[in-house]
Write a protein that holds these residues in place. Sequence first.
Motif, PDB file in Angstrom:
ATOM      1  N   PRO A 104       0.922   5.174  -8.983  1.00 42.39           N
ATOM      2  CA  PRO A 104       2.330   4.968  -8.644  1.00 42.39           C
ATOM      3  C   PRO A 104       3.175   6.223  -8.755  1.00 42.39           C
ATOM      4  O   PRO A 104       4.202   6.353  -8.098  1.00 42.39           O
ATOM      5  N   VAL A 105       2.742   7.183  -9.553  1.00 44.30           N
ATOM      6  CA  VAL A 105       3.537   8.390  -9.712  1.00 44.30           C
ATOM      7  C   VAL A 105       3.585   9.208  -8.428  1.00 44.30           C
ATOM      8  O   VAL A 105       4.479  10.002  -8.216  1.00 44.30           O
ATOM      9  N   GLN A 106       2.615   9.005  -7.525  1.00 49.21           N
ATOM     10  CA  GLN A 106       2.631   9.754  -6.275  1.00 49.21           C
ATOM     11  C   GLN A 106       3.847   9.401  -5.430  1.00 49.21           C
ATOM     12  O   GLN A 106       4.196  10.123  -4.492  1.00 49.21           O
ATOM     13  N   ASP A 107       4.537   8.282  -5.742  1.00 50.01           N
ATOM     14  CA  ASP A 107       5.710   7.859  -4.985  1.00 50.01           C
ATOM     15  C   ASP A 107       7.004   8.188  -5.708  1.00 50.01           C
ATOM     16  O   ASP A 107       8.058   7.655  -5.390  1.00 50.01           O
ATOM     17  N   THR A 136      11.441  16.401 -16.498  1.00 51.55           N
ATOM     18  CA  THR A 136      10.029  16.264 -16.827  1.00 51.55           C
ATOM     19  C   THR A 136       9.480  14.991 -16.208  1.00 51.55           C
ATOM     20  O   THR A 136      10.069  13.923 -16.337  1.00 51.55           O
ATOM     21  N   LEU A 137       8.377  15.123 -15.508  1.00 51.31           N
ATOM     22  CA  LEU A 137       7.691  13.985 -14.918  1.00 51.31           C
ATOM     23  C   LEU A 137       6.211  14.128 -15.229  1.00 51.31           C
ATOM     24  O   LEU A 137       5.572  15.102 -14.815  1.00 51.31           O
ATOM     25  N   HIS A 160      14.008  18.269  -2.371  1.00 48.31           N
ATOM     26  CA  HIS A 160      13.230  17.110  -2.797  1.00 48.31           C
ATOM     27  C   HIS A 160      11.798  17.550  -3.071  1.00 48.31           C
ATOM     28  O   HIS A 160      11.146  18.131  -2.203  1.00 48.31           O
ATOM     29  N   VAL A 161      11.340  17.286  -4.284  1.00 51.04           N
ATOM     30  CA  VAL A 161       9.996  17.690  -4.709  1.00 51.04           C
ATOM     31  C   VAL A 161       9.186  16.444  -5.045  1.00 51.04           C
ATOM     32  O   VAL A 161       9.600  15.613  -5.849  1.00 51.04           O
ATOM     33  N   GLY A 165       0.802  -1.221   0.000  1.00 49.54           N
ATOM     34  CA  GLY A 165       0.000   0.000   0.000  1.00 49.54           C
ATOM     35  C   GLY A 165       0.827   1.259   0.000  1.00 49.54           C
ATOM     36  O   GLY A 165       0.323   2.336  -0.272  1.00 49.54           O
ATOM     37  N   ASN A 166       2.136   1.142   0.320  1.00 50.02           N
ATOM     38  CA  ASN A 166       3.017   2.298   0.392  1.00 50.02           C
ATOM     39  C   ASN A 166       4.339   1.983  -0.302  1.00 50.02           C
ATOM     40  O   ASN A 166       5.350   1.718   0.351  1.00 50.02           O
TER      41      ASN A 166
END
Length: 203
Positions: free
Chosen positions: A193-196, A64-65, A166-167, A48-49
């Motif tokens: 998954p991009v949130q991680d 770029t992300l 860190h962003v 979950g994390n």
Amino acid sequence: MPAEEPSAPKIPPRRGLRTALRVGGAIVAVGLGIVASTWSGYTVYRTGNPADMVHTVAAGGDMTLRHVSWKVSVEQVDDLPGQKPLPPDRQWLKIKVMRTALDAEGVSLRGDPEVEVRHPDGRAWKVLPESDDIPDEVKDHRVGTAYTYNMIGVVPRQLAGQVEVHVRPATFHVVENQPVEDILKKAAKQKDPVQDQVLRFRR
């Protein structure tokens, strides 16, 4: 390691083994049980994390992300208007986090990023938002235009030139005319998954 708090500058309003001891074979049995239980718990946690995927950006560079280009600049200053003087061993940092949407998808990913400064040894310090020029309305957010989050932080003076920014970009979409309640519900439920993924800007 939890981030250290800055020394409460004034900001304009906006936005937890069990151990058991036995003799002989009991020690081994309990030990194996603990290892199995701990690993199982860790696996469930990671499911979950997920562990962060850190992308390192060279000093002065950008990355770029997911349809958005990000860039950071850091300035060390001795004082800030409206703020109390710091102790001699502390240093103000003025941090600019710039985001440029590369297309309409990038425009919709307009949630505020999470930002902190970290030393390579793992110590971290929070930064606080000061201002930004992000348009309030999606329709006013232009593709290809750089918008800036202005932030401030406080770090030990001897580390001020070594800390990195860190962003963690937000991943939820903001749709034109979407009610705020719907945006918050969607952000809370979204599994992306991009949130991680974290951008590490070197100095």
